[in-house]
Design a protein around this motif. Structure first.
Motif, PDB file in Angstrom:
ATOM      1  N   SER A   1     -61.016  29.439  25.714  1.00  0.00           N
ATOM      2  CA  SER A   1     -60.516  29.210  27.067  1.00  0.00           C
ATOM      3  C   SER A   1     -61.527  28.468  27.930  1.00  0.00           C
ATOM      4  CB  SER A   1     -60.175  30.550  27.741  1.00  0.00           C
ATOM      5  OG  SER A   1     -59.170  31.237  27.044  1.00  0.00           O
ATOM      6  N   TYR A   2     -62.792  28.738  27.682  1.00  0.00           N
ATOM      7  CA  TYR A   2     -63.859  28.210  28.531  1.00  0.00           C
ATOM      8  C   TYR A   2     -64.262  26.782  28.176  1.00  0.00           C
ATOM      9  CZ  TYR A   2     -68.581  27.884  30.567  1.00  0.00           C
ATOM     10  OH  TYR A   2     -69.706  27.491  31.262  1.00  0.00           O
ATOM     11  N   ALA A   3     -64.365  26.470  26.884  1.00  0.00           N
ATOM     12  CA  ALA A   3     -64.976  25.196  26.487  1.00  0.00           C
ATOM     13  C   ALA A   3     -64.097  24.317  25.615  1.00  0.00           C
ATOM     14  CB  ALA A   3     -66.300  25.475  25.775  1.00  0.00           C
ATOM     15  N   ALA A   4     -63.671  24.822  24.474  1.00  0.00           N
ATOM     16  CA  ALA A   4     -62.964  23.966  23.516  1.00  0.00           C
ATOM     17  C   ALA A   4     -62.150  24.808  22.547  1.00  0.00           C
ATOM     18  CB  ALA A   4     -63.961  23.111  22.732  1.00  0.00           C
ATOM     19  N   LYS A   5     -61.186  24.154  21.909  1.00  0.00           N
ATOM     20  CA  LYS A   5     -60.389  24.821  20.887  1.00  0.00           C
ATOM     21  C   LYS A   5     -61.278  25.197  19.707  1.00  0.00           C
ATOM     22  CE  LYS A   5     -56.110  22.348  21.994  1.00  0.00           C
ATOM     23  NZ  LYS A   5     -55.058  21.433  21.470  1.00  0.00           N
ATOM     24  N   MET A   6     -60.841  26.217  18.990  1.00  0.00           N
ATOM     25  CA  MET A   6     -61.603  26.665  17.834  1.00  0.00           C
ATOM     26  C   MET A   6     -61.195  25.867  16.601  1.00  0.00           C
ATOM     27  SD  MET A   6     -63.180  28.717  19.695  1.00  0.00           S
ATOM     28  CE  MET A   6     -64.349  29.423  18.525  1.00  0.00           C
ATOM     29  N   ASP A   7     -62.102  25.774  15.641  1.00  0.00           N
ATOM     30  CA  ASP A   7     -61.861  25.073  14.383  1.00  0.00           C
ATOM     31  C   ASP A   7     -60.831  25.841  13.560  1.00  0.00           C
ATOM     32  OD1 ASP A   7     -62.121  24.108  11.664  1.00  0.00           O
ATOM     33  OD2 ASP A   7     -63.995  23.176  12.285  1.00  0.00           O
TER      34      ASP A   7
ATOM     35  N   GLU B   1     -75.838  29.859  31.031  1.00  0.00           N
ATOM     36  CA  GLU B   1     -74.387  29.921  30.882  1.00  0.00           C
ATOM     37  C   GLU B   1     -73.977  31.072  29.977  1.00  0.00           C
ATOM     38  OE1 GLU B   1     -73.171  25.208  31.532  1.00  0.00           O
ATOM     39  OE2 GLU B   1     -73.720  25.926  29.538  1.00  0.00           O
ATOM     40  N   VAL B   2     -74.714  31.266  28.886  1.00  0.00           N
ATOM     41  CA  VAL B   2     -74.431  32.381  27.985  1.00  0.00           C
ATOM     42  C   VAL B   2     -74.629  33.707  28.714  1.00  0.00           C
ATOM     43  CG1 VAL B   2     -75.176  33.597  25.895  1.00  0.00           C
ATOM     44  CG2 VAL B   2     -74.962  31.100  25.884  1.00  0.00           C
ATOM     45  N   GLU B   3     -75.692  33.811  29.507  1.00  0.00           N
ATOM     46  CA  GLU B   3     -75.949  35.041  30.255  1.00  0.00           C
ATOM     47  C   GLU B   3     -74.815  35.357  31.222  1.00  0.00           C
ATOM     48  OE1 GLU B   3     -79.678  34.485  32.154  1.00  0.00           O
ATOM     49  OE2 GLU B   3     -80.848  34.531  30.296  1.00  0.00           O
ATOM     50  N   LYS B   4     -74.313  34.339  31.902  1.00  0.00           N
ATOM     51  CA  LYS B   4     -73.211  34.543  32.837  1.00  0.00           C
ATOM     52  C   LYS B   4     -71.947  34.970  32.107  1.00  0.00           C
ATOM     53  CE  LYS B   4     -74.899  31.256  36.302  1.00  0.00           C
ATOM     54  NZ  LYS B   4     -74.683  29.935  36.948  1.00  0.00           N
ATOM     55  N   ILE B   5     -71.693  34.361  30.955  1.00  0.00           N
ATOM     56  CA  ILE B   5     -70.511  34.722  30.166  1.00  0.00           C
ATOM     57  C   ILE B   5     -70.591  36.181  29.729  1.00  0.00           C
ATOM     58  CG2 ILE B   5     -69.347  34.337  27.954  1.00  0.00           C
ATOM     59  CD1 ILE B   5     -70.155  31.355  28.232  1.00  0.00           C
TER      60      ILE B   5
ATOM     61  N   ASP C   1     -62.837  31.015  36.192  1.00  0.00           N
ATOM     62  CA  ASP C   1     -63.747  31.298  37.309  1.00  0.00           C
ATOM     63  C   ASP C   1     -65.143  30.765  37.021  1.00  0.00           C
ATOM     64  OD1 ASP C   1     -61.747  32.543  38.709  1.00  0.00           O
ATOM     65  OD2 ASP C   1     -62.333  34.583  38.147  1.00  0.00           O
ATOM     66  N   LEU C   2     -65.626  30.967  35.785  1.00  0.00           N
ATOM     67  CA  LEU C   2     -66.962  30.497  35.427  1.00  0.00           C
ATOM     68  C   LEU C   2     -67.026  28.972  35.402  1.00  0.00           C
ATOM     69  CD1 LEU C   2     -68.354  32.904  32.683  1.00  0.00           C
ATOM     70  CD2 LEU C   2     -69.278  32.467  34.947  1.00  0.00           C
ATOM     71  N   VAL C   3     -65.957  28.337  34.963  1.00  0.00           N
ATOM     72  CA  VAL C   3     -65.909  26.872  34.971  1.00  0.00           C
ATOM     73  C   VAL C   3     -66.090  26.355  36.389  1.00  0.00           C
ATOM     74  CG1 VAL C   3     -64.409  24.873  34.665  1.00  0.00           C
ATOM     75  CG2 VAL C   3     -64.555  26.592  32.869  1.00  0.00           C
ATOM     76  N   LYS C   4     -65.418  26.984  37.344  1.00  0.00           N
ATOM     77  CA  LYS C   4     -65.520  26.560  38.743  1.00  0.00           C
ATOM     78  C   LYS C   4     -66.928  26.786  39.288  1.00  0.00           C
ATOM     79  CE  LYS C   4     -60.645  27.507  39.720  1.00  0.00           C
ATOM     80  NZ  LYS C   4     -59.684  28.394  40.454  1.00  0.00           N
TER      81      LYS C   4
ATOM     82  N   ARG D   1     -73.107  15.891  29.451  1.00  0.00           N
ATOM     83  CA  ARG D   1     -72.236  16.686  28.589  1.00  0.00           C
ATOM     84  C   ARG D   1     -70.814  16.199  28.782  1.00  0.00           C
ATOM     85  NH1 ARG D   1     -72.639  22.936  29.482  1.00  0.00           N
ATOM     86  NH2 ARG D   1     -71.758  22.431  31.524  1.00  0.00           N
ATOM     87  N   MET D   2     -70.099  16.021  27.686  1.00  0.00           N
ATOM     88  CA  MET D   2     -68.722  15.556  27.755  1.00  0.00           C
ATOM     89  C   MET D   2     -67.846  16.426  26.872  1.00  0.00           C
ATOM     90  SD  MET D   2     -65.870  13.794  26.764  1.00  0.00           S
ATOM     91  CE  MET D   2     -66.197  12.866  25.279  1.00  0.00           C
ATOM     92  N   LEU D   3     -66.841  17.047  27.483  1.00  0.00           N
ATOM     93  CA  LEU D   3     -65.868  17.858  26.751  1.00  0.00           C
ATOM     94  C   LEU D   3     -64.478  17.403  27.168  1.00  0.00           C
ATOM     95  CD1 LEU D   3     -67.430  21.432  27.028  1.00  0.00           C
ATOM     96  CD2 LEU D   3     -67.088  20.126  24.927  1.00  0.00           C
ATOM     97  N   ALA D   4     -63.791  16.735  26.254  1.00  0.00           N
ATOM     98  CA  ALA D   4     -62.464  16.207  26.573  1.00  0.00           C
ATOM     99  C   ALA D   4     -61.483  17.324  26.890  1.00  0.00           C
ATOM    100  CB  ALA D   4     -61.948  15.367  25.402  1.00  0.00           C
ATOM    101  N   SER D   5     -61.645  18.473  26.218  1.00  0.00           N
ATOM    102  CA  SER D   5     -60.699  19.581  26.411  1.00  0.00           C
ATOM    103  C   SER D   5     -60.917  20.309  27.737  1.00  0.00           C
ATOM    104  CB  SER D   5     -60.817  20.575  25.249  1.00  0.00           C
ATOM    105  OG  SER D   5     -62.141  21.070  25.166  1.00  0.00           O
ATOM    106  N   THR D   6     -62.158  20.270  28.249  1.00  0.00           N
ATOM    107  CA  THR D   6     -62.463  20.924  29.524  1.00  0.00           C
ATOM    108  C   THR D   6     -63.321  19.984  30.360  1.00  0.00           C
ATOM    109  OG1 THR D   6     -62.569  23.015  28.278  1.00  0.00           O
ATOM    110  CG2 THR D   6     -63.233  23.083  30.589  1.00  0.00           C
ATOM    111  N   PRO D   7     -62.707  18.962  30.956  1.00  0.00           N
ATOM    112  CA  PRO D   7     -63.483  17.962  31.694  1.00  0.00           C
ATOM    113  C   PRO D   7     -64.222  18.543  32.897  1.00  0.00           C
ATOM    114  CG  PRO D   7     -61.119  17.647  32.020  1.00  0.00           C
ATOM    115  CD  PRO D   7     -61.270  18.638  30.927  1.00  0.00           C
ATOM    116  N   GLU D   8     -63.808  19.735  33.359  1.00  0.00           N
ATOM    117  CA  GLU D   8     -64.498  20.356  34.480  1.00  0.00           C
ATOM    118  C   GLU D   8     -65.939  20.717  34.136  1.00  0.00           C
ATOM    119  OE1 GLU D   8     -60.125  21.156  34.712  1.00  0.00           O
ATOM    120  OE2 GLU D   8     -61.681  21.414  33.188  1.00  0.00           O
TER     121      GLU D   8
END
Length: 381
Positions: free
Chosen positions: A103-109, A126-130, A157-160, A176-183
């Motif tokens: 949900s946060y970053a990218a689809k799973m393999d 970021e890991v600590e916040k998650i 919420d964390l993305v924002k 950093r570039m993530l097509a699935s989560t451009p935010e």
């Protein structure tokens, strides 16, 4: 347009001569090359140079902040923290981590459900916040009915909260570039060119053999034979940092200043690792020019070598390359009479120092003295 409309740029120009080496290979195992000015040149990719810079020990030491991590295994540190720090069940922790990361970053393999389908550049903070969010809401996130929905809400919420900002200097510099989560995208504050040789280069081949040491005296032939490509070249390297964007990415001017210092210091030492066990091309930078400017312009000085340098008069390529760079710098500053260059700092580590026409007054004897004016300009600018 007023001067205040322009961003502050820090430019780095390097001349670095390497002994026989294969620092950056193509798909055939040969050193990368390209054509420039109608002649074949040796080349080192920007990716190889950036990795060498961010992995250099000086970089983390001088920023005093941990680098980010680039991996498909973002779930691993989350699971580890939930299990080791908070005593959560490993299976539940894995399930929650997978749902969160998807949900946060990218689809799973599809073949490795605990791996993301793409590489993700993430930071320790970021890991600590998650982990903190998941721990805080643990009973709810493991609920079979509503847990997955809540995880998605926590992820949003964390993305924002982290939008357009990062705590890792290398992520701030290289983006950093993530097509699935451009935010979660971070615009790179640095640009790094491919290094090219200042002169024409021809590929050479090394034929090597290995002996089977248990062979008897009457057994002829090598245990193995092989070929490897190599070259020897004097490179021009260029990089630029957008200091305003770096400041925004890190949300800390003081850390941005340390990051520039760490980048410049690491860049002059950083060497790609390709085939170093075979060639040991640990050749330091011969010439470095750093510039702070507020005019919105950027000058890659590769055209100093559009006509390739020729080794003549008993000299190699280094001194002539430095002279050509100095001449183009002089021509550009003469033509662009509206250029706003606040700080110029050069140093030379040649065996026989070259006397420059345009940059001589800006030369320093030591690396520390070379860095000082740049640091001062950013601290007071």
């Amino acid at each position: 347009m007023s001067q205040k409309s322009f961003n502050t740029f820090i430019e780095l120009h390097l001349i670095q001569n390497f002994s026989p080496s294969n620092l950056n290979r193509d798909d055939t195992g040969s050193p990368k090359d390209c054509e420039f000015g109608g002649y074949r040149r040796a080349r080192i990719s920007s990716q190889a140079l950036k990795r060498a810079i961010r992995n250099h020990p000086r970089f983390e030491a001088l920023t005093d902040v941990d680098n980010g991590t680039r991996s498909k295994k973002l779930t691993e540190p989350i699971i580890k923290a939930l299990v080791e720090q908070y005593g959560r069940d490993p299976e539940l922790a894995e399930t929650v981590a997978i749902h969160f990361v998807s949900s946060y970053a990218a689809k799973m393999d599809s073949k490795k459900p605990d791996h993301t389908s793409v590489l993700i550049f993430y930071t320790a903070s970021e890991v600590e916040k998650i982990v903190a969010k998941l721990q805080e809401n643990w009973d709810a996130v493991i609920d079979k009915n509503d847990g997955k929905k809540l995880i998605g809400s926590l992820a949003n919420d964390l993305v924002k909260q982290t939008k357009d900002r990062t705590s890792a200097p290398d992520v701030a510099l290289f983006g950093r570039m993530l097509a699935s989560t451009p935010e979660l995208n971070i615009d790179a504050a640095s640009q790094v060119s491919h290094a090219i040789s200042t002169h024409r280069v021809a590929m050479e081949m090394d034929y090597y053999t290995a002996v089977d040491e248990l062979n008897k005296n009457d057994e002829a032939g090598a245990g193995m034979v092989g070929f490897t490509g190599f070259n020897s070249a004097c490179f021009y390297r260029y990089a630029r940092i957008d200091f305003n964007l770096l400041n925004e990415n890190l949300d800390s001017r003081e850390l941005a200043q340390r990051t520039v210092h760490a980048f410049l210091r690491s860049a002059i030492d950083a060497i790609p690792t390709g085939k170093q066990n075979a060639f040991a091309a640990q050749n330091p930078t011969s010439f470095a020019l750093a510039v702070v400017r507020q005019d919105g312009m950027s000058w890659n000085l590769a055209n100093s070598f559009e006509t390739p340098i020729k080794a003549n008069k008993g000299k190699g390529y280094v001194s002539e390359s430095i002279l050509n760079l100095d001449q183009l710098w002089g021509a550009l500053t003469r033509f662009y009479d509206d250029a706003e260059v606040s700080t110029i700092s050069a140093y030379s580590a040649e065996l026989e120092p070259t006397t420059l026409t345009h940059l001589e007054d800006n030369k320093h004897e030591t690396v520390s003295a070379w860095l000082a004016p740049i640091n001062q300009a950013l601290a007071t600018g």
